[in-house]
Design an enzyme around this catalytic site. Sequence first.
Site, mmCIF file in Angstrom:
data_model
loop_
_atom_site.group_PDB
_atom_site.id
_atom_site.type_symbol
_atom_site.label_atom_id
_atom_site.label_comp_id
_atom_site.label_asym_id
_atom_site.label_seq_id
_atom_site.Cartn_x
_atom_site.Cartn_y
_atom_site.Cartn_z
ATOM 1 C CG ASP A 156 22.215 43.459 57.629
ATOM 2 O OD1 ASP A 156 22.765 44.501 57.194
ATOM 3 O OD2 ASP A 156 22.828 42.618 58.311
ATOM 4 C CB CYS A 158 25.177 42.361 55.597
ATOM 5 S SG CYS A 158 26.575 41.308 55.183
ATOM 6 N N GLY A 159 26.878 44.078 57.146
ATOM 7 C CA GLY A 159 28.014 44.696 57.820
ATOM 8 C C GLY A 159 29.319 44.431 57.101
ATOM 9 C CB THR A 160 31.397 41.574 56.853
ATOM 10 O OG1 THR A 160 30.427 40.507 56.817
ATOM 11 C CG2 THR A 160 31.733 41.922 58.290
ATOM 12 C CG HIS A 198 38.618 35.250 36.288
ATOM 13 N ND1 HIS A 198 39.860 34.878 36.759
ATOM 14 C CD2 HIS A 198 38.857 36.017 35.192
ATOM 15 C CE1 HIS A 198 40.815 35.394 35.984
ATOM 16 N NE2 HIS A 198 40.231 36.096 35.031
ATOM 17 C CG ASN A 199 34.742 34.105 40.133
ATOM 18 O OD1 ASN A 199 35.309 35.131 40.480
ATOM 19 N ND2 ASN A 199 35.365 32.941 40.113
ATOM 20 N NE ARG A 221 27.998 47.072 61.428
ATOM 21 C CZ ARG A 221 27.293 46.164 62.078
ATOM 22 N NH1 ARG A 221 27.744 44.924 62.204
ATOM 23 N NH2 ARG A 221 26.130 46.471 62.615
ATOM 24 C CG HIS A 280 37.373 32.254 33.369
ATOM 25 N ND1 HIS A 280 38.300 32.055 34.365
ATOM 26 C CD2 HIS A 280 37.957 33.084 32.458
ATOM 27 C CE1 HIS A 280 39.388 32.756 34.087
ATOM 28 N NE2 HIS A 280 39.203 33.384 32.937
ATOM 29 N NE ARG A 315 39.863 26.956 35.376
ATOM 30 C CZ ARG A 315 40.868 27.739 34.999
ATOM 31 N NH1 ARG A 315 40.766 29.054 35.106
ATOM 32 N NH2 ARG A 315 41.966 27.225 34.509
HETATM 33 C C1 RB5 Z 1 24.933 42.466 61.742
HETATM 34 O O1 RB5 Z 1 25.442 42.887 62.968
HETATM 35 C C2 RB5 Z 1 26.029 41.719 60.979
HETATM 36 O O2 RB5 Z 1 26.299 40.504 61.579
HETATM 37 C C3 RB5 Z 1 25.602 41.509 59.529
HETATM 38 O O3 RB5 Z 1 25.309 42.731 58.946
HETATM 39 C C4 RB5 Z 1 26.643 40.887 58.611
HETATM 40 O O4 RB5 Z 1 27.856 41.558 58.680
HETATM 41 C C5 RB5 Z 1 26.782 39.447 58.685
HETATM 42 O O5 RB5 Z 1 27.569 38.846 57.928
#
Ligand code: RB5
Length: 158
Positions: free
Chosen positions: A9, A66-68, A99-100, A110, A134, A137
């Site tokens: 994103d 994405c961000g996280t 394992h997965n 970020r 594994h 599972r």
């Molecule tokens: C975008 O601001 C953020 O919410 C997205 O990149 C992501 O981290 C969502 O999980």
Amino acid sequence: MTAIALGADHAGFLLKEDLKAWLRGRGHEVVDVGTHSTDSVDYPDYARLVAEAVTAGRAGRGVLVCGTGIGMAIAANKVPGIRAAACGDAHTARMSREHNDANVLALGARNTPLDTAIAAVEAWLEATFLGGRHARRLEKVAGLERASRGEHADAEAR
Ligand code: RB5
């Protein structure tokens, strides 16, 4: 390996571009599903494109940013057959393969410096699923997916 589907994103766009260059520099074929700028978009749209590229066989594995990493993993895991892992370092990325049998790696732009993200992708690509206990599972995980579709193990046995 077959192609790697790559998606992000707006928050993951710049890291995606860096990872794309690194992957291509290492000789990998990359299918970039977007996004192609830092304009705000919705991460599930790109999680879906990467997940479906993997389940359709257009890519062997997928990488999402994405961000996280969390939203991408949540969304990708809604696609049957996808095992997406949100990883923040090389260790968790390697374990997600061993394992997965993770077929999608989700990274957080970020919270993951570029060198850490590259190390995670490198470890993830080099690691191999260990099978054995594994695999048992993961068969149970696949059973959860079947159950959510209303297919039950006892019905399959009949
Ligand atoms: C975008 O601001 C953020 O919410 C997205 O990149 C992501 O981290 C969502 O999980």
